[in-house]
Scaffold this motif. Sequence first.
Motif, mmCIF file in Angstrom:
data_model
loop_
_atom_site.group_PDB
_atom_site.id
_atom_site.type_symbol
_atom_site.label_atom_id
_atom_site.label_comp_id
_atom_site.label_asym_id
_atom_site.label_seq_id
_atom_site.Cartn_x
_atom_site.Cartn_y
_atom_site.Cartn_z
ATOM 1 N N LEU A 21 34.596 43.594 30.690
ATOM 2 C CA LEU A 21 33.264 44.172 30.862
ATOM 3 C C LEU A 21 32.238 43.445 30.000
ATOM 4 O O LEU A 21 31.088 43.277 30.414
ATOM 5 N N GLY A 24 31.411 40.360 31.772
ATOM 6 C CA GLY A 24 30.612 40.713 32.946
ATOM 7 C C GLY A 24 29.173 40.993 32.581
ATOM 8 O O GLY A 24 28.248 40.541 33.252
ATOM 9 N N PHE A 115 37.419 43.016 37.782
ATOM 10 C CA PHE A 115 36.753 43.997 38.655
ATOM 11 C C PHE A 115 35.649 43.362 39.497
ATOM 12 O O PHE A 115 34.952 44.048 40.224
ATOM 13 N N VAL A 116 35.485 42.084 39.349
ATOM 14 C CA VAL A 116 34.261 41.475 39.865
ATOM 15 C C VAL A 116 34.308 41.229 41.358
ATOM 16 O O VAL A 116 35.315 40.813 41.911
ATOM 17 N N GLU A 117 33.222 41.528 42.004
ATOM 18 C CA GLU A 117 33.004 41.084 43.378
ATOM 19 C C GLU A 117 31.659 40.397 43.391
ATOM 20 O O GLU A 117 30.659 40.994 43.019
#
Lengths: 180, 139
Positions: A21, A24, A115-117
Amino acid sequence: MSRQASRASESKKMNSELFTLTYGALVTQLCKDYENDEEVNKQLDKMGYNIGVRLIEDFLARSSVGRCHDFRETADVIAKVAFKMYLGITPSVTNWSPAGDEFSLILESNPLVDFVELPDNHSGLVYSNLLCGVLRGALEMVQMAVDVKFAQDTLRGDNVTEIRMKFIKRIEENLPAGEE
Amino acid sequence: MAVCIAVIAKENYPLYIRSIPAENKLKFHYMVHTSLDVVEEKISTVGKALVDQRELYLGLLYPTEDYKVYGYVTNSKVKFVIVVDSSNTALRDNEIRSMFRKLHNSYTDVMCNPFYNPGDTIQSKSFDTMVSGMMLQAC
């Protein structure tokens, strides 16, 4: 993390979600600040470079690996020791060029992208470009100029993440490090 | 198995709503909307007794002639609503529960995506495929 802890080989545990995170948040903030994907990639690379030139000291102190005699050995150390130590993964080293100056690191999983898109409007963004900068910076400090880039990325729909590294030259004299 | 799946924000606006027969979209919107009152009611009655350890799964909210509406509320007051066809009697409570758990996990992943701004409608592809998977299973 406590600084006084010994720099011995035992690795400290860190929550991977927090790590993911944090990275991110960094990338999205850069996207907001620069708006242009190319520029964001450049910034990530620059930041990675700055991390790399520092991290190599920590790496050498902790890992106690000696001098590598050829690029193949370097590749092995990067994949089996460095990636394991800092990201907890062991990429495989493949696709050597015939001349032996170029290879690929294949990452089965990349902890940075858990978790990334990627949204459609960021098709040019190389999300994990920081890693390229780190590798480039670290190797530069041990007199190796390399070119690092992402060849495949799971975020763009590829099956694996591939980092392509190309050996350029040995840096003979110790030039002052980049002014970034 | 499910005909409509919805995620509703804390402030009661839809974050995500998807239903299978596309022509009946509005009907499902109404249905989900109505269910929010029941959800509210359920939380407030249970809420007084056991604020700390309320179960997230609320069970059957209300049945209509053709459908059954189930609800689930996370601790952050995000609501999930699943509408299933009532002709599908084979569906047990346990399965609904596991569907909600899956939905919740997926939602958590969406929230963790740094490119998603909390409060926006959900446009994630992986969430979409997960939801379609749940809808298609027994259709």
